[in-house]
Design a protein around this motif. Structure first.
Motif, PDB file in Angstrom:
ATOM      1  N   LEU A   8       0.835  -1.197   0.000  1.00 29.23           N
ATOM      2  CA  LEU A   8       0.000   0.000   0.000  1.00 29.23           C
ATOM      3  C   LEU A   8       0.872   1.251   0.000  1.00 29.23           C
ATOM      4  N   ASP A   9       0.365   2.315  -0.606  1.00 32.28           N
ATOM      5  CA  ASP A   9       1.066   3.598  -0.553  1.00 32.28           C
ATOM      6  C   ASP A   9       1.116   4.084   0.891  1.00 32.28           C
ATOM      7  N   LYS A  10       2.229   4.685   1.261  1.00 29.64           N
ATOM      8  CA  LYS A  10       2.381   5.211   2.616  1.00 29.64           C
ATOM      9  C   LYS A  10       1.292   6.223   2.958  1.00 29.64           C
ATOM     10  N   GLU A  11       0.790   6.919   1.942  1.00 34.31           N
ATOM     11  CA  GLU A  11      -0.231   7.947   2.180  1.00 34.31           C
ATOM     12  C   GLU A  11      -1.486   7.384   2.842  1.00 34.31           C
ATOM     13  N   VAL A  12      -1.727   6.079   2.651  1.00 32.32           N
ATOM     14  CA  VAL A  12      -2.880   5.440   3.293  1.00 32.32           C
ATOM     15  C   VAL A  12      -2.796   5.586   4.808  1.00 32.32           C
ATOM     16  N   PHE A  13      -1.581   5.701   5.325  1.00 31.75           N
ATOM     17  CA  PHE A  13      -1.358   5.717   6.765  1.00 31.75           C
ATOM     18  C   PHE A  13      -1.052   7.111   7.299  1.00 31.75           C
ATOM     19  N   PHE A  14      -1.337   8.147   6.511  1.00 31.75           N
ATOM     20  CA  PHE A  14      -1.101   9.513   6.967  1.00 31.75           C
ATOM     21  C   PHE A  14      -2.200   9.930   7.942  1.00 31.75           C
ATOM     22  N   VAL A  15      -1.798  10.594   9.006  1.00 31.05           N
ATOM     23  CA  VAL A  15      -2.726  11.176   9.975  1.00 31.05           C
ATOM     24  C   VAL A  15      -2.356  12.654  10.073  1.00 31.05           C
ATOM     25  N   ASP A  16      -3.312  13.506   9.800  1.00 34.64           N
ATOM     26  CA  ASP A  16      -3.080  14.955   9.806  1.00 34.64           C
ATOM     27  C   ASP A  16      -1.893  15.327   8.924  1.00 34.64           C
ATOM     28  N   GLY A  17      -1.797  14.694   7.752  1.00 35.11           N
ATOM     29  CA  GLY A  17      -0.786  15.032   6.770  1.00 35.11           C
ATOM     30  C   GLY A  17       0.583  14.422   6.984  1.00 35.11           C
ATOM     31  N   ALA A  18       0.737  13.561   8.002  1.00 32.39           N
ATOM     32  CA  ALA A  18       2.045  12.959   8.279  1.00 32.39           C
ATOM     33  C   ALA A  18       1.896  11.450   8.465  1.00 32.39           C
ATOM     34  N   PHE A  19       2.941  10.713   8.081  1.00 32.76           N
ATOM     35  CA  PHE A  19       2.948   9.253   8.235  1.00 32.76           C
ATOM     36  C   PHE A  19       2.987   8.894   9.717  1.00 32.76           C
ATOM     37  N   ASP A  20       2.127   7.965  10.119  1.00 30.87           N
ATOM     38  CA  ASP A  20       2.031   7.553  11.527  1.00 30.87           C
ATOM     39  C   ASP A  20       3.046   6.437  11.799  1.00 30.87           C
ATOM     40  N   ASP A  21       4.317   6.819  12.043  1.00 29.09           N
ATOM     41  CA  ASP A  21       5.355   5.802  12.208  1.00 29.09           C
ATOM     42  C   ASP A  21       5.335   5.124  13.572  1.00 29.09           C
ATOM     43  N   GLU A  22       4.538   5.624  14.506  1.00 29.16           N
ATOM     44  CA  GLU A  22       4.397   4.928  15.789  1.00 29.16           C
ATOM     45  C   GLU A  22       3.508   3.698  15.629  1.00 29.16           C
ATOM     46  N   MET A  23       2.394   3.868  14.937  1.00 25.66           N
ATOM     47  CA  MET A  23       1.452   2.759  14.749  1.00 25.66           C
ATOM     48  C   MET A  23       1.875   1.832  13.612  1.00 25.66           C
ATOM     49  N   VAL A  24       2.481   2.394  12.579  1.00 24.90           N
ATOM     50  CA  VAL A  24       2.803   1.620  11.381  1.00 24.90           C
ATOM     51  C   VAL A  24       4.282   1.237  11.444  1.00 24.90           C
ATOM     52  N   ALA A  25       4.545   0.142  12.148  1.00 23.85           N
ATOM     53  CA  ALA A  25       5.909  -0.364  12.318  1.00 23.85           C
ATOM     54  C   ALA A  25       5.892  -1.861  12.085  1.00 23.85           C
ATOM     55  N   GLU A  26       7.030  -2.426  11.713  1.00 21.33           N
ATOM     56  CA  GLU A  26       7.110  -3.862  11.424  1.00 21.33           C
ATOM     57  C   GLU A  26       6.561  -4.691  12.572  1.00 21.33           C
ATOM     58  N   ASP A  27       5.765  -5.701  12.212  1.00 21.88           N
ATOM     59  CA  ASP A  27       5.125  -6.661  13.114  1.00 21.88           C
ATOM     60  C   ASP A  27       3.995  -6.080  13.951  1.00 21.88           C
ATOM     61  N   GLU A  28       3.604  -4.839  13.700  1.00 24.73           N
ATOM     62  CA  GLU A  28       2.410  -4.286  14.340  1.00 24.73           C
ATOM     63  C   GLU A  28       1.180  -4.761  13.569  1.00 24.73           C
ATOM     64  N   TYR A  29       0.062  -4.926  14.281  1.00 29.52           N
ATOM     65  CA  TYR A  29      -1.203  -5.325  13.667  1.00 29.52           C
ATOM     66  C   TYR A  29      -2.110  -4.106  13.579  1.00 29.52           C
ATOM     67  N   LEU A  30      -2.674  -3.900  12.403  1.00 29.79           N
ATOM     68  CA  LEU A  30      -3.508  -2.731  12.166  1.00 29.79           C
ATOM     69  C   LEU A  30      -4.879  -3.138  11.654  1.00 29.79           C
ATOM     70  N   PRO A  31      -5.944  -2.627  12.261  1.00 29.67           N
ATOM     71  CA  PRO A  31      -7.272  -2.858  11.699  1.00 29.67           C
ATOM     72  C   PRO A  31      -7.465  -1.941  10.493  1.00 29.67           C
ATOM     73  N   MET A  32      -7.974  -2.516   9.415  1.00 27.29           N
ATOM     74  CA  MET A  32      -8.199  -1.741   8.199  1.00 27.29           C
ATOM     75  C   MET A  32      -9.543  -2.143   7.620  1.00 27.29           C
ATOM     76  N   LEU A  33     -10.050  -1.314   6.710  1.00 22.86           N
ATOM     77  CA  LEU A  33     -11.327  -1.595   6.065  1.00 22.86           C
ATOM     78  C   LEU A  33     -11.107  -2.000   4.615  1.00 22.86           C
ATOM     79  N   THR A  34     -11.864  -3.009   4.180  1.00 22.77           N
ATOM     80  CA  THR A  34     -11.839  -3.402   2.780  1.00 22.77           C
ATOM     81  C   THR A  34     -12.684  -2.412   1.981  1.00 22.77           C
ATOM     82  N   ALA A  35     -12.651  -2.536   0.663  1.00 28.02           N
ATOM     83  CA  ALA A  35     -13.415  -1.637  -0.207  1.00 28.02           C
ATOM     84  C   ALA A  35     -14.905  -1.681   0.094  1.00 28.02           C
ATOM     85  N   ASP A  36     -15.397  -2.837   0.578  1.00 29.76           N
ATOM     86  CA  ASP A  36     -16.824  -2.944   0.892  1.00 29.76           C
ATOM     87  C   ASP A  36     -17.122  -2.719   2.369  1.00 29.76           C
TER      88      ASP A  36
END
Length: 193
Positions: A83-111
Motif C-alpha cells: 500500500l502507498d504510505k499515504e494510506v497511513f497519513f494522519v493529519d498530513g504525516a505518516f504515523d510511524d508509531e502505529m505503522v511499524a514492522e510486526d504491528e497489527y492494524l485494523p483496516m477496512l476493505t473496499a466494501d
C-alpha cells in the motif's frame, strides 16, 4: 446439559501447531481465571472447532486436530499487499508509531469490512502488509476439557454477542460478517473482530 446450539460453553484448552507428533509447537492456553467462553452456534467460532464439541458436557475432555482447510485456510499470496504510505497519513504525516514492522492494524476493505493486517515492512514510499491469519496454513491441535455448559442469560448474550437484539428468538442476530476473513488476537477458534 450437553453442548448444542445456544448453549453457553466454558472450556480450557492448550493449542499446538502440528499433527500430534513430538515436534508440535505450543501456541497458547487458557488459564483457570480466563477460560474460553462462547455461545455455541452463534457463528463466532470456527465451524470445525464447534463440530468437535457437539454433545459434550461438564468435565468431558477433548483432543482433536483441525487441518488448515478446517481452521484458518492455506496461506494466500493475494493477501500480501503493498500500500502507498499515504494510506497511513494522519493529519498530513505518516504515523510511524502505529505503522511499524510486526504491528497489527485494523483496516477496512473496499466494501467496508474490517480486517486485521500485520505490517511486514515499511519502505520509503510503501508499506507491505500481510492479511493472512497468523495461523493460516497451520494444522491446529487442541487439547482440553469442558468446565461448564449452561443456558445463557440475557447478560451473557449482551456480553458475548454485542449485536444480539434480545428478542429471545431462534434466528441469527449478527456476529462476524467477514465471510472467509478470520481476524487475529489469538488462535482459540474465534473469528475475532
Amino acid at each position: 446439559m450437553r453442548i448444542n446450539n445456544d448453549a453457553l460453553v466454558k472450556l480450557h484448552y492448550k493449542l499446538y501447531c502440528g499433527t500430534g507428533t513430538d515436534d508440535e509447537d505450543f501456541v497458547e492456553e487458557t488459564t483457570e481465571e480466563t477460560p474460553l467462553e462462547f455461545i455455541f452456534g452463534a457463528g463466532l467460532m470456527l465451524p470445525a472447532f464447534e463440530a468437535e464439541l457437539v454433545g459434550k458436557s461438564d468435565g468431558d475432555e477433548f483432543d482433536f486436530v483441525l487441518d488448515p482447510q478446517n481452521a484458518y485456510g492455506p496461506r494466500r499470496d493475494d493477501l500480501n499487499i503493498t500500500l502507498d504510505k499515504e494510506v497511513f497519513f494522519v493529519d498530513g504525516a505518516f504515523d510511524d508509531e502505529m505503522v511499524a514492522e510486526d504491528e497489527y492494524l485494523p483496516m477496512l476493505t473496499a466494501d467496508g469490512q474490517q480486517v486485521l493486517g500485520r505490517v511486514v515492512k515499511v519502505n520509503e514510499n510503501t508499506v507491505e502488509m500481510d492479511f493472512n491469519h497468523d495461523l493460516a496454513g497451520e494444522t491446529l491441535h487442541f487439547i482440553g476439557h469442558i468446565t461448564e455448559v449452561s443456558q445463557p442469560t440475557e447478560e451473557d448474550y449482551k456480553r458475548l454477542l454485542p449485536h444480539h437484539h434480545g428478542c429471545g428468538c431462534d434466528h441469527d442476530h449478527g456476529g462476524c460478517d467477514c465471510k472467509d476473513h478470520h481476524h487475529g488476537n489469538g488462535c482459540c477458534g474465534h473469528h475475532h473482530n
